[in-house]
Design an enzyme around this catalytic site. Structure first.
Site, PDB file in Angstrom:
ATOM      1  N   ARG A 109     153.124  51.447 -35.656  1.00 35.73           N
ATOM      2  CA  ARG A 109     154.675  52.428 -35.481  1.00 35.73           C
ATOM      3  C   ARG A 109     155.589  51.771 -35.335  1.00 35.73           C
ATOM      4  O   ARG A 109     155.102  50.007 -34.725  1.00 35.73           O
ATOM      5  CB  ARG A 109     154.040  52.788 -34.134  1.00 35.73           C
ATOM      6  N   ARG A 148     148.395  46.665 -31.118  1.00 37.74           N
ATOM      7  CA  ARG A 148     148.376  48.116 -31.290  1.00 37.74           C
ATOM      8  C   ARG A 148     148.791  48.528 -32.699  1.00 37.74           C
ATOM      9  O   ARG A 148     149.092  48.534 -33.036  1.00 37.74           O
ATOM     10  CB  ARG A 148     149.100  49.079 -30.800  1.00 37.74           C
ATOM     11  N   ARG A 166     160.489  61.950 -18.581  1.00 39.04           N
ATOM     12  CA  ARG A 166     161.105  59.820 -18.670  1.00 39.04           C
ATOM     13  C   ARG A 166     161.873  60.408 -17.748  1.00 39.04           C
ATOM     14  O   ARG A 166     162.279  58.861 -18.193  1.00 39.04           O
ATOM     15  CB  ARG A 166     161.262  60.174 -20.273  1.00 39.04           C
ATOM     16  N   ARG A 172     162.258  49.048 -25.677  1.00 38.91           N
ATOM     17  CA  ARG A 172     161.549  49.791 -25.322  1.00 38.91           C
ATOM     18  C   ARG A 172     161.629  50.535 -23.501  1.00 38.91           C
ATOM     19  O   ARG A 172     161.343  50.685 -22.458  1.00 38.91           O
ATOM     20  CB  ARG A 172     160.379  50.198 -25.548  1.00 38.91           C
ATOM     21  N   LYS A 175     148.368  55.525 -20.806  1.00 38.29           N
ATOM     22  CA  LYS A 175     148.914  56.789 -20.323  1.00 38.29           C
ATOM     23  C   LYS A 175     148.032  57.041 -21.500  1.00 38.29           C
ATOM     24  O   LYS A 175     147.018  58.367 -21.137  1.00 38.29           O
ATOM     25  CB  LYS A 175     149.614  56.815 -20.612  1.00 38.29           C
TER      26      LYS A 175
HETATM   27  P1  AMP Z   1     155.953  57.186 -26.255  1.00 39.24           P
HETATM   28  O1  AMP Z   1     154.693  57.817 -27.846  1.00 39.24           O
HETATM   29  O2  AMP Z   1     155.951  57.954 -25.544  1.00 39.24           O
HETATM   30  O3  AMP Z   1     155.632  55.677 -26.202  1.00 39.24           O
HETATM   31  O4  AMP Z   1     157.022  57.577 -27.249  1.00 39.24           O
HETATM   32  C1  AMP Z   1     157.597  57.670 -27.940  1.00 39.24           C
HETATM   33  C2  AMP Z   1     158.791  57.525 -29.017  1.00 39.24           C
HETATM   34  O5  AMP Z   1     159.368  59.257 -28.460  1.00 39.24           O
HETATM   35  C3  AMP Z   1     160.238  57.273 -27.247  1.00 39.24           C
HETATM   36  O6  AMP Z   1     160.228  55.935 -27.403  1.00 39.24           O
HETATM   37  C4  AMP Z   1     161.179  58.195 -27.142  1.00 39.24           C
HETATM   38  O7  AMP Z   1     161.976  58.077 -28.277  1.00 39.24           O
HETATM   39  C5  AMP Z   1     160.111  59.323 -27.571  1.00 39.24           C
HETATM   40  N1  AMP Z   1     159.456  60.149 -26.029  1.00 39.24           N
HETATM   41  C6  AMP Z   1     159.118  60.323 -25.861  1.00 39.24           C
HETATM   42  N2  AMP Z   1     158.660  61.140 -24.929  1.00 39.24           N
HETATM   43  C7  AMP Z   1     159.960  61.202 -25.116  1.00 39.24           C
HETATM   44  C8  AMP Z   1     160.520  62.019 -23.302  1.00 39.24           C
HETATM   45  N3  AMP Z   1     160.187  62.662 -22.759  1.00 39.24           N
HETATM   46  N4  AMP Z   1     161.858  61.878 -23.819  1.00 39.24           N
HETATM   47  C9  AMP Z   1     162.593  61.240 -24.279  1.00 39.24           C
HETATM   48  N5  AMP Z   1     162.691  60.591 -25.671  1.00 39.24           N
HETATM   49  C10 AMP Z   1     160.434  60.553 -25.884  1.00 39.24           C
END
Ligand code: AMP
Length: 223
Positions: free
Chosen positions: A157, A124, A88, A168, A13
Site C-alpha cells: 500500500r 505487509r 478514529r 500515520r 485489527k
Molecule cells: P486503514 O486501512 O484503517 O489504516 O486506513 C487507511 C487510511 O484511510 C488512513 O490512513 C486514512 O487516510 C483513511 N481512513 C481510514 N479510516 C479513517 C477514519 N475513520 N477517519 C479518517 N480517515 C480514515
C-alpha cells in the site's frame, strides 16, 4: 451489537475482525477498505481522498461518517457489526453514538509497541485482487509476489511505505488517547496484547465476546 476494534495501523485489527466475522457472523466494516475501494474504482469520493490517504493523513470526519452511516444502515448490520478503523477521532465516536446507539457495545484495543508496528507494516503486502493481507516475513521467497488465495499480485500500500508509516503513527497517537478515554468512561473498553500469535489473541477476544453476547441476549435469544 457493536464491536469496535481500536489499535495502531498494523496491530492486527483487520485480521481479528475477519476472525470475529467467521465465528460470530457479524459483518466487518473497514473504513480503510471502503476508502481504498473508492480510490481503486476512481469514484468522486476516491478522487477526493486519494492524496490525503497517500500522505497518511486522516480523511475529513464528515466524509468518513457519511460513508459509515450508509454502510451500517444496510440489512446485514441489523444484528450487529464490527468496526475496523472507525471511529478514529472523538468527533467520529460522538456521531456514531447518535446515529446508532447500540444495546450492546464492546471496544477492543489491540496494543502494540511502535517499533513492532513499523517492522510489521514494512513487511505487509496486500493482494491487488482479493485484498487479502500477507506478511512477507512469514512467506517463503517464491511466494512473496503472488497471492496464495486468488493468484493476484501482491502490492505494498502506498501508505505502508516507510516514509509514511511514521506520519500515520503520529496521527494515530494524536487521536487515540481521547478515544480510549471516551470508551473507558462508557465502561465498554478493554485492551488485549497484540504482540502474540493471532490465534491466541483471538481466543482472548472470543472469551470477551462470549460474555458480552450472553449478557446482552434477551430471554427470546435475540441480541
Ligand atoms: P486503514 O486501512 O484503517 O489504516 O486506513 C487507511 C487510511 O484511510 C488512513 O490512513 C486514512 O487516510 C483513511 N481512513 C481510514 N479510516 C479513517 C477514519 N475513520 N477517519 C479518517 N480517515 C480514515
Amino acid at each position: 451489537m457493536r464491536i469496535i476494534l481500536l489499535g495502531a495501523p498494523g496491530s492486527g485489527k483487520s485480521t481479528q475482525g475477519d476472525l470475529i466475522t467467521g465465528k460470530f457472523g457479524f459483518p466487518k466494516i473497514s473504513s480503510g477498505d471502503l476508502l481504498r475501494r473508492a480510490v481503486k474504482d476512481n469514484t468522486p469520493l476516491g478522487k477526493d481522498v486519494e492524496a490525503v490517504m497517500k500522505r497518511g493523513d486522516l480523511v475529513s470526519d464528515h466524509v468518513v461518517i457519511e460513508m459509515i452511516k450508509e454502510r451500517i444502515e444496510k440489512d446485514d448490520c441489523q444484528q450487529g457489526y464490527i468496526l475496523d478503523g472507525f471511529p478514529r477521532t472523538l468527533s467520529q465516536a460522538l456521531v456514531l453514538e447518535k446515529m446508532s446507539p447500540e444495546k450492546a457495545e464492546i471496544v477492543i484495543g489491540i496494543h502494540l509497541d511502535d517499533s513492532v508496528v513499523i517492522d510489521r507494516i514494512s513487511a505487509r503486502r496486500i493482494c491487488s485482487g482479493c485484498n487479502h493481507i500477507f506478511n512477507l516475513l512469514s512467506k517463503s521467497p517464491e511466494h512473496r509476489q503472488i497471492c496464495e488465495d486468488c493468484g493476484g499480485t501482491l502490492i505494498q500500500r502506498p501508505d505502508d511505505k516507510p516514509e509514511v508509516i511514521k506520519d500515520r503513527l503520529k496521527v494515530y497517537h494524536e487521536q487515540q488517547d481521547a478515544l480510549v478515554e471516551f470508551y473507558k468512561e462508557k465502561n465498554v473498553y478493554t485492551c488485549v496484547e497484540g504482540d502474540a500469535d493471532r490465534d491466541d489473541i483471538f481466543v482472548n477476544i472470543c472469551s470477551l465476546l462470549d460474555r458480552i453476547i450472553e449478557n446482552a441476549m434477551g430471554a427470546d435469544g435475540v441480541l
